[in-house]
Scaffold this active site. Sequence first.
Site, PDB file in Angstrom:
ATOM      1  CD  GLU A 199       4.557 -62.161   0.510  1.00 20.02           C
ATOM      2  OE1 GLU A 199       4.620 -61.948  -0.736  1.00 20.02           O
ATOM      3  OE2 GLU A 199       4.436 -63.234   0.978  1.00 20.02           O
TER       4      GLU A 199
ATOM      5  CG  HIS B 116      11.764 -68.895   6.526  1.00 22.02           C
ATOM      6  ND1 HIS B 116      12.456 -69.060   5.402  1.00 22.02           N
ATOM      7  CD2 HIS B 116      10.303 -69.017   6.186  1.00 22.02           C
ATOM      8  CE1 HIS B 116      11.638 -69.292   4.373  1.00 22.02           C
ATOM      9  NE2 HIS B 116      10.405 -69.428   4.856  1.00 22.02           N
TER      10      HIS B 116
END
Lengths: 332, 332
Positions: B67, B136
Amino acid sequence: MSATPDVKPRLSREHSLSLLRQMLRIRRFEEKCAELYTQEKIRGFLHLYIGEEAIAAGVMAALSPEDAIIATYREHGHALASGISMNAVMAEMYGKQEGSSRGRGGSMHIFNAAARFFGGNAIVGGGLPPAVGLGLGYKMQGLPHLAVCFFGEGAVAEGEFHESLNLAALWKAPVLFVCENNLYAMGTALQISESETEIHQKASSYRIKSESVDGMDVVAVEAAARRAVAFVRQGQGPYFLECKTYRFRAHSMFDAQLYRKKEEVEAWKQRDPIKRFGDWLKVIGLAHDRDFQAMESEVAAEVTASVAFAEAGTWEPVSDLLRDVYTPKGSA
Amino acid sequence: MSERAPEQVATTYREAVRAGLREALQREPRAFLMGEDIGRYGGCYAVTKGMLDEFGPERIRDTPLSESGFVGAGIGAAMAGMRPIVEVMTCNFSLLCLDQILNNAATIRHMSGGQFSVPIVIRMATGAGRQLAAQHSHSLEGWYAHIPGIRVLAPATLEDGRGMLWTAMNDPDPVLIFENIMLYNMGGTIDAAAGAVDIDRAVVRRPGRDVSLLTYGGSLWKTLEAAATLKEQGIDAEVIDLRTLRPLDDATIMESVRKTRRAVIVDEGWRSGSISAEIATRIVEQAFWSLDAPITRVCTEEVPIPYPKHLEDAALPSREKIEAAVRKVVGR
């Protein structure tokens, strides 16, 4: 390698003196900065590059003006060698609006669009991903430029180092990674921060062509950088240069240097890149004492002028405080 | 002669976002997408499905799980002249690239004294409701709204899902777009010629007289349902879709609150230090004397989102909680 381009530095008298001058400019500029710091003209952090000048001088000599540069918070040398005027760099040290970043960045955040100098990044490892992106962006636009990223061996421990090397290799991005291995990440020695201390090996593990070079030898650095730049410019992907060097001064002005022995520092000072190159030029007859004297006085004059420029600089009005957070509408 | 009514087509939020992305790539040659599993896999939430075949691997660029590396590369590519649109699979993973977003994307324009802008768009999924548990399911858009130098969008409708992207891409500064995962399957009809929309203003999704319900993203639809139920009970609620969380459209918020004299803020972020806290403070600062009742908030409970359905539901703002909060504020 087939079709080897001309990658050897041409050690003409002129070029030799320009390498020496570049290193001397950095040295004398920073010595003055240390003095100005004690006078509280320069505040915040001040990280001196003294001892490592051969790397910035050698690598910059191999670049084209359009190539992008990202450096670290120890970037005064790179900024000067990249072509940013000493006046603009000194004014930035002061925080004056005549500085290269209009005073907003200071010592650690020197930027300059004309020199394609993208900072002065003070997050260790933080400059590597954008350097990959700059290279990728140039490649996608069919431009011949490359991105050069300078970082210390401390950055090697960061995840961003590994992510960036992998991405650059996968995408064959035109990036020259230059690791300035000065053996200490602040005060933490390489052997207690890395399981593999041969840093260029890490690049090899990403299938990136790499080499290790004596970072105290400006000619060796320039020669290696020319090989690297030629390789990258041919579209063969990234290149990794590990420059073994040493920081003669403390990490910053707050560092008592408890982590290393004076004898070690003295031993490295015997390899001073400026003295070493100057002595060599004298031995081979390319330069003489009068050249050095002339150079010293020219550089001293430049440093003096930069201090005068910064002193005469102006403070940005507080009414401008909120500018440059967003791009003004219609200006992009 | 009467004008023909615009042609309406059936679509989903997912397809609307994809249509916006396709249009961006068709119209802007410098635009490209990158992110994890956006190409061959078709996108974690299937948003980019089919785009690899249409645009090829250079412009639909699958990245490794790096990322920080690929967001940082997007920043560099933006500075090199490209218009990258980066997908971070969910905002929960964006913490791995927070350094690049905050220390580089949001900051470079300022640190460089206005010399470099970073025209990057970063899309990420946000929100809970699919029993994906604590790593999540969080809603971090309010956090990002804390940061000067970026713009934060929360498209809740089909039109915004499709139309905010083009405007974001033409913004010279970094724009973060948060797409609530519960919206991807939402169906409806949209003007076939729907295009770019503004990213500056909040809008009144339902006019009303008795109370202002201020919300955004996935909570908009729960809030509209609550407003419909409340109407049956004689409470006429106005629903404001904030759309842009940074900068907040204070004018639209205050105009509504001054009219209804009551405010309930619905926010899927945790209550403490949330965007709802910011909005409440602004109302107190700017419209305190117009208020007839305390400002009330419906936020996510201060717990990491649990896995079991009944506990996940209990943690989140719900239609029932919104209705209860409104009834209390209105005193009926």
